[in-house]
Design a protein around this motif. Structure first.
Motif, PDB file in Angstrom:
ATOM      1  N   PHE A 191       0.821  -1.205   0.000  1.00 41.79           N
ATOM      2  CA  PHE A 191       0.000   0.000   0.000  1.00 41.79           C
ATOM      3  C   PHE A 191       0.861   1.264   0.000  1.00 41.79           C
ATOM      4  O   PHE A 191       0.387   2.330  -0.382  1.00 41.79           O
ATOM      5  CB  PHE A 191      -0.936   0.005   1.208  1.00 41.79           C
ATOM      6  CG  PHE A 191      -2.111  -0.930   1.069  1.00 41.79           C
ATOM      7  CD1 PHE A 191      -3.354  -0.453   0.688  1.00 41.79           C
ATOM      8  CD2 PHE A 191      -1.971  -2.286   1.311  1.00 41.79           C
ATOM      9  CE1 PHE A 191      -4.438  -1.304   0.550  1.00 41.79           C
ATOM     10  CE2 PHE A 191      -3.047  -3.155   1.182  1.00 41.79           C
ATOM     11  CZ  PHE A 191      -4.280  -2.669   0.794  1.00 41.79           C
ATOM     12  N   ASP A 192       2.131   1.130   0.415  1.00 42.68           N
ATOM     13  CA  ASP A 192       3.048   2.269   0.393  1.00 42.68           C
ATOM     14  C   ASP A 192       3.922   2.292  -0.848  1.00 42.68           C
ATOM     15  O   ASP A 192       4.551   3.309  -1.145  1.00 42.68           O
ATOM     16  CB  ASP A 192       3.964   2.237   1.631  1.00 42.68           C
ATOM     17  CG  ASP A 192       3.228   2.649   2.899  1.00 42.68           C
ATOM     18  OD1 ASP A 192       2.403   3.568   2.825  1.00 42.68           O
ATOM     19  OD2 ASP A 192       3.491   2.042   3.961  1.00 42.68           O
ATOM     20  N   THR A 193       3.994   1.173  -1.573  1.00 44.33           N
ATOM     21  CA  THR A 193       4.869   1.101  -2.751  1.00 44.33           C
ATOM     22  C   THR A 193       4.054   1.034  -4.043  1.00 44.33           C
ATOM     23  O   THR A 193       4.156   1.918  -4.897  1.00 44.33           O
ATOM     24  CB  THR A 193       5.794  -0.120  -2.645  1.00 44.33           C
ATOM     25  OG1 THR A 193       5.017  -1.314  -2.418  1.00 44.33           O
ATOM     26  CG2 THR A 193       6.779   0.047  -1.485  1.00 44.33           C
ATOM     27  N   VAL A 194       3.223   0.016  -4.183  1.00 42.25           N
ATOM     28  CA  VAL A 194       2.359  -0.080  -5.369  1.00 42.25           C
ATOM     29  C   VAL A 194       1.360   1.062  -5.382  1.00 42.25           C
ATOM     30  O   VAL A 194       1.055   1.636  -6.436  1.00 42.25           O
ATOM     31  CB  VAL A 194       1.630  -1.439  -5.398  1.00 42.25           C
ATOM     32  CG1 VAL A 194       0.626  -1.498  -6.543  1.00 42.25           C
ATOM     33  CG2 VAL A 194       2.648  -2.568  -5.525  1.00 42.25           C
ATOM     34  N   GLY A 195       0.846   1.426  -4.204  1.00 44.31           N
ATOM     35  CA  GLY A 195      -0.070   2.557  -4.108  1.00 44.31           C
ATOM     36  C   GLY A 195      -1.409   2.183  -3.519  1.00 44.31           C
ATOM     37  O   GLY A 195      -1.843   1.033  -3.578  1.00 44.31           O
ATOM     38  N   ARG A 196      -2.083   3.186  -2.965  1.00 48.40           N
ATOM     39  CA  ARG A 196      -3.349   2.971  -2.269  1.00 48.40           C
ATOM     40  C   ARG A 196      -4.438   2.494  -3.233  1.00 48.40           C
ATOM     41  O   ARG A 196      -5.106   1.486  -3.001  1.00 48.40           O
ATOM     42  CB  ARG A 196      -3.821   4.273  -1.604  1.00 48.40           C
ATOM     43  CG  ARG A 196      -2.844   4.870  -0.606  1.00 48.40           C
ATOM     44  CD  ARG A 196      -2.852   4.151   0.715  1.00 48.40           C
ATOM     45  NE  ARG A 196      -2.313   5.022   1.753  1.00 48.40           N
ATOM     46  CZ  ARG A 196      -1.039   5.082   2.120  1.00 48.40           C
ATOM     47  NH1 ARG A 196      -0.142   4.311   1.522  1.00 48.40           N
ATOM     48  NH2 ARG A 196      -0.659   5.892   3.092  1.00 48.40           N
ATOM     49  N   ARG A 197      -4.678   3.240  -4.303  1.00 46.86           N
ATOM     50  CA  ARG A 197      -5.817   2.931  -5.172  1.00 46.86           C
ATOM     51  C   ARG A 197      -5.713   1.531  -5.758  1.00 46.86           C
ATOM     52  O   ARG A 197      -6.688   0.772  -5.769  1.00 46.86           O
ATOM     53  CB  ARG A 197      -5.926   3.968  -6.295  1.00 46.86           C
ATOM     54  CG  ARG A 197      -6.411   5.334  -5.827  1.00 46.86           C
ATOM     55  CD  ARG A 197      -6.767   6.242  -6.979  1.00 46.86           C
ATOM     56  NE  ARG A 197      -5.633   6.478  -7.876  1.00 46.86           N
ATOM     57  CZ  ARG A 197      -5.622   6.195  -9.175  1.00 46.86           C
ATOM     58  NH1 ARG A 197      -6.664   5.637  -9.746  1.00 46.86           N
ATOM     59  NH2 ARG A 197      -4.565   6.469  -9.900  1.00 46.86           N
ATOM     60  N   LYS A 198      -4.541   1.181  -6.271  1.00 47.83           N
ATOM     61  CA  LYS A 198      -4.373  -0.125  -6.904  1.00 47.83           C
ATOM     62  C   LYS A 198      -4.551  -1.261  -5.895  1.00 47.83           C
ATOM     63  O   LYS A 198      -5.202  -2.277  -6.191  1.00 47.83           O
ATOM     64  CB  LYS A 198      -3.001  -0.219  -7.569  1.00 47.83           C
ATOM     65  CG  LYS A 198      -2.828   0.716  -8.760  1.00 47.83           C
ATOM     66  CD  LYS A 198      -1.429   0.608  -9.325  1.00 47.83           C
ATOM     67  CE  LYS A 198      -1.228   1.581 -10.489  1.00 47.83           C
ATOM     68  NZ  LYS A 198       0.170   1.540 -11.007  1.00 47.83           N
ATOM     69  N   MET A 199      -3.989  -1.096  -4.707  1.00 51.24           N
ATOM     70  CA  MET A 199      -4.062  -2.172  -3.721  1.00 51.24           C
ATOM     71  C   MET A 199      -5.454  -2.289  -3.105  1.00 51.24           C
ATOM     72  O   MET A 199      -5.920  -3.398  -2.815  1.00 51.24           O
ATOM     73  CB  MET A 199      -3.010  -1.941  -2.625  1.00 51.24           C
ATOM     74  CG  MET A 199      -1.588  -2.214  -3.079  1.00 51.24           C
ATOM     75  SD  MET A 199      -1.383  -3.884  -3.768  1.00 51.24           S
ATOM     76  CE  MET A 199      -1.864  -4.904  -2.373  1.00 51.24           C
ATOM     77  N   ILE A 200      -6.108  -1.162  -2.890  1.00 48.83           N
ATOM     78  CA  ILE A 200      -7.478  -1.238  -2.372  1.00 48.83           C
ATOM     79  C   ILE A 200      -8.368  -1.951  -3.389  1.00 48.83           C
ATOM     80  O   ILE A 200      -9.156  -2.842  -3.039  1.00 48.83           O
ATOM     81  CB  ILE A 200      -8.026   0.166  -2.055  1.00 48.83           C
ATOM     82  CG1 ILE A 200      -7.253   0.786  -0.883  1.00 48.83           C
ATOM     83  CG2 ILE A 200      -9.520   0.096  -1.716  1.00 48.83           C
ATOM     84  CD1 ILE A 200      -7.611   2.224  -0.599  1.00 48.83           C
ATOM     85  N   CYS A 201      -8.242  -1.573  -4.647  1.00 49.39           N
ATOM     86  CA  CYS A 201      -9.021  -2.235  -5.702  1.00 49.39           C
ATOM     87  C   CYS A 201      -8.702  -3.720  -5.751  1.00 49.39           C
ATOM     88  O   CYS A 201      -9.611  -4.561  -5.792  1.00 49.39           O
ATOM     89  CB  CYS A 201      -8.722  -1.576  -7.045  1.00 49.39           C
ATOM     90  SG  CYS A 201      -9.563  -2.367  -8.439  1.00 49.39           S
ATOM     91  N   LEU A 202      -7.426  -4.072  -5.738  1.00 47.28           N
ATOM     92  CA  LEU A 202      -7.014  -5.472  -5.821  1.00 47.28           C
ATOM     93  C   LEU A 202      -7.591  -6.295  -4.680  1.00 47.28           C
ATOM     94  O   LEU A 202      -8.198  -7.358  -4.903  1.00 47.28           O
ATOM     95  CB  LEU A 202      -5.488  -5.568  -5.811  1.00 47.28           C
ATOM     96  CG  LEU A 202      -4.915  -6.989  -5.761  1.00 47.28           C
ATOM     97  CD1 LEU A 202      -5.172  -7.710  -7.072  1.00 47.28           C
ATOM     98  CD2 LEU A 202      -3.427  -6.965  -5.440  1.00 47.28           C
ATOM     99  N   THR A 203      -7.423  -5.831  -3.443  1.00 46.82           N
ATOM    100  CA  THR A 203      -7.859  -6.625  -2.298  1.00 46.82           C
ATOM    101  C   THR A 203      -9.374  -6.748  -2.243  1.00 46.82           C
ATOM    102  O   THR A 203      -9.908  -7.822  -1.914  1.00 46.82           O
ATOM    103  CB  THR A 203      -7.321  -6.022  -0.988  1.00 46.82           C
ATOM    104  OG1 THR A 203      -7.660  -4.627  -0.917  1.00 46.82           O
ATOM    105  CG2 THR A 203      -5.809  -6.171  -0.903  1.00 46.82           C
TER     106      THR A 203
END
Length: 463
Positions: free
Chosen positions: A319-331
């Motif tokens: 969440f700090d490297t790939v980014g918030r939006r992408k990781m929230i969407c993914l999970t």
């Protein structure tokens, strides 16, 4: 604060404040596991309706505590409130151990809920404001996911506490509540070393106190590392105020930041519905469809809790490297898709108690990080002056809807005894998760590595 290296102070803050979620997980799990013992005539002799009412009392207390203490946290400060809320929790859970009938236990459970609900607002805001920006996401994700460490402890403890060879019928359940009180007291002492948020002090016209807190933190870290800290960069001009009126607060949440409010609401409701749909009914699924003995249900929660703890640990740094939006969407999306597949296999009769539990564990490896990211988004998306109240409002709405609607709906579906209607319920929860994940990708906030003041301007910022 954002330039500081990781230190012993940060570890202390994480331990002293983050344990709230461990206590919440312990509370929810141990009460659910001890329910059969509370129905024993040798204990309190409660009915099924009484057990459900106890859960409602805890939920009502949590929602009320979040809203009340959320407002006080923004008004009086993070430090005072996280001491107060933990004290309320300790009183509630300790008195629960000495309950003598349904009404006394319901009152004490409500008090316990008030303390835990208040903790959510005070702790999330304090942690975000005290952690370095580059690490804020993973720390928040991991801490919120620690709920399930408490759940695992509660599940294992319940197996011992329900063993009549170890404890009498009327003693084991009381010791279960006492365990929470002892842990709370230990943490209360460690919180003495957690400072007030310098950000809150500055915005509330207590500049000298804020500077003193920062200077003390810097001295401690320089003594630990043996190196001089680099000078702070950047500046922000504000107009401090002792208090901020409700008009200012609600214009920010539902006016200037209404788009963020809608996103946070979607994330909160989706994760709350998913969690409560599965967590509050997994015992019924195991006993009614897989013939698992009620006394052994707690053992099946252990791998379930393990997946919930490991997920944030593994995925949190992303969440700090790939980014918030992408990781929230993914999970969110992966959790929803896995729930669809698992629900279909369940309806087909293709699972056993073990494979059903393993499937849940995989789902919540992702869903645990997703749920934690909802709280992270709520704490980052709004100005400092309304941060705690915003967390409280969306926690209350999500908990109220997910805590009331999901268990009731799935209780009815499971009571029907047919798997396909239950699949439709799972499908509804899955679609909520997938929709919320898509919304985060489109309307989410790229908060990774940014100062909180860059994510949302303080209301007191000078024009």
């Amino acid at each position: 604060m954002d330039r500081l290296p990781w230190s012993r102070l940060h570890r202390l803050i994480v331990l002293a404040l983050g344990v709230t979620w461990v206590l919440d997980g312990l509370e929810v799990t141990i009460v659910g596991a001890l329910a059969p013992r509370l129905q024993d005539p040798g204990a309190l002799g409660l009915s099924d309706a009484d057990i459900g009412a106890l859960a409602s009392a805890y939920l009502i207390g949590a929602v009320g505590g979040a809203l009340g203490f959320g407002w006080l946290t923004d008004r009086l400060g993070r430090r005072l409130i996280f001491f107060t809320t933990l004290g309320v929790y300790i009183v509630g859970v300790l008195f629960s151990a000495f309950a003598w009938d349904f009404w006394s236990l319901a009152l004490f459970r409500l008090i316990t809920g008030v303390g835990i609900g208040g903790e959510y607002a005070a702790i999330n805001s304090a942690i975000d404001e005290l952690m370095p920006a580059r690490l804020r996401g993973r720390i928040a994700i991991i801490i919120n996911g620690s709920f399930w460490a408490g759940a695992g402890v509660g599940a294992l403890a319940s197996v011992v506490l329900l063993d009549s060879g170890w404890f009498s019928v009327d003693l084991g359940w009381r010791l279960g509540f006492g365990l929470g009180a002892v842990l709370g007291l230990l943490i209360l002492f460690t919180r003495r070393h957690v400072p007030e948020s310098p950000r809150w002090l500055a915005c509330h016209d207590r500049i000298e106190e804020g500077e003193a807190v920062v200077a003390d933190i810097e001295r401690r870290i320089e003594a630990e590392t043996g190196e001089t800290l680099p000078p702070a960069r950047g500046s922000l001009k504000i107009h401090p105020a002792r208090t901020f009126g409700f008009g200012v607060i609600f214009r920010a949440i539902f006016g200037v930041y209404r788009g963020r409010s809608a996103l946070v609401l979607a994330l909160m409701i989706a994760q709350a519905f998913l969690y409560n749909a599965v967590f509050f009914t997994y015992g019924l699924i195991l006993t009614k469809f897989y013939a698992v003995e009620a006394a052994h249900v707690g053992l099946y929660l252990v791998p379930f809790a393990f997946g919930n703890v490991i997920g944030p640990l593994v995925l949190g740094p992303l969440f700090d490297t790939v980014g918030r939006r992408k990781m929230i969407c993914l999970t969110y999306v992966v959790s929803g898709l896995l729930l669809l597949v698992t629900g279909w296999l369940f309806a087909q009769g293709a699972l056993t108690a073990v494979t059903q539990t393993l499937a849940w564990s995989v789902i919540f490896f992702f869903a645990s990080a997703a749920a934690s990211s909802a709280y992270l988004t709520a704490s980052e998306a709004f100005p400092l002056e309304v941060r705690a109240l915003a967390i409280a409002v969306f926690y209350a709405i999500g908990t109220g809807l997910g805590g009331v609607v999901a268990p009731y709906v799935f209780g009815v579906l499971i009571g029907g005894g047919q798997p396909w209607p239950i699949f439709l319920g799972y499908a509804g929860a899955a679609l909520l998760m997938i929709g919320a994940g898509a919304a985060a990708l489109v309307w989410g906030i790229d908060a990774e590595g940014k100062s909180l003041e860059d994510v949302a301007d303080p209301l007191s910022k000078a024009a």
